[in-house]
Design a protein around this motif. Structure first.
Motif: not given
Length: 125
Positions: A54-64, A101-104, A109-123
């Motif tokens: 909680v209380n984090t800002i997360v930048r994430v990339k949808e890999l597909e 950060q860096g985890s995949e 999701m409602p539109e199906g299974v998605k793969a993500y990578r966490i690019e950046e995490v900021t408190r």
């Protein structure tokens, strides 16, 4: 991929309760139960700064698609669309919580299974 997640005790209990309330798809429920079994529980003050909680800002990339999204993750009672904040118990919030950060990760999701990578995490605070 068997990255163990890191959670504060309070978030661990919140996720266990979320499972008990049957709020997840079968895929996500089984995945979260498995993650919680291997999770490291630590005090909130000891959480590494790059772990999604909680209380984090997360930048994430949808890999597909390669699209990037930024989410501000807050407690369920504080989530407000007009403030561009989402609940830790939203589908993407539950998917990312405890990962660093860096985890995949993969999550249904409602539109199906998605793969993500966490690019950046900021408190925030």
């Amino acid at each position: 991929m068997t990255t163990s997640i890191v959670l504060s005790t309070g978030i661990f209990d919140l996720l266990k309760d979320h499972i008990r309330r049957r709020k997840l798809s079968k895929y996500n429920q089984e995945k979260l139960e498995l993650e919680l079994r291997g999770a490291r529980q630590i005090l909130n003050k000891d959480l590494p700064a790059d772990v999604v909680t909680v209380n984090t800002i997360v930048r994430v990339k949808e890999l597909e698609s390669g699209q990037e999204f930024t989410y501000t993750i807050v407690p369920p009672a504080k989530a407000r669309n007009k403030h561009n904040t989402i609940s830790i118990l939203s589908p993407i919030g539950v998917a990312m919580v405890g990962y660093s950060q860096g985890s995949e990760l993969r999550w249904e999701m409602p539109e199906g299974v998605k793969a993500y990578r966490i690019e950046e995490v900021t408190r925030i605070k």
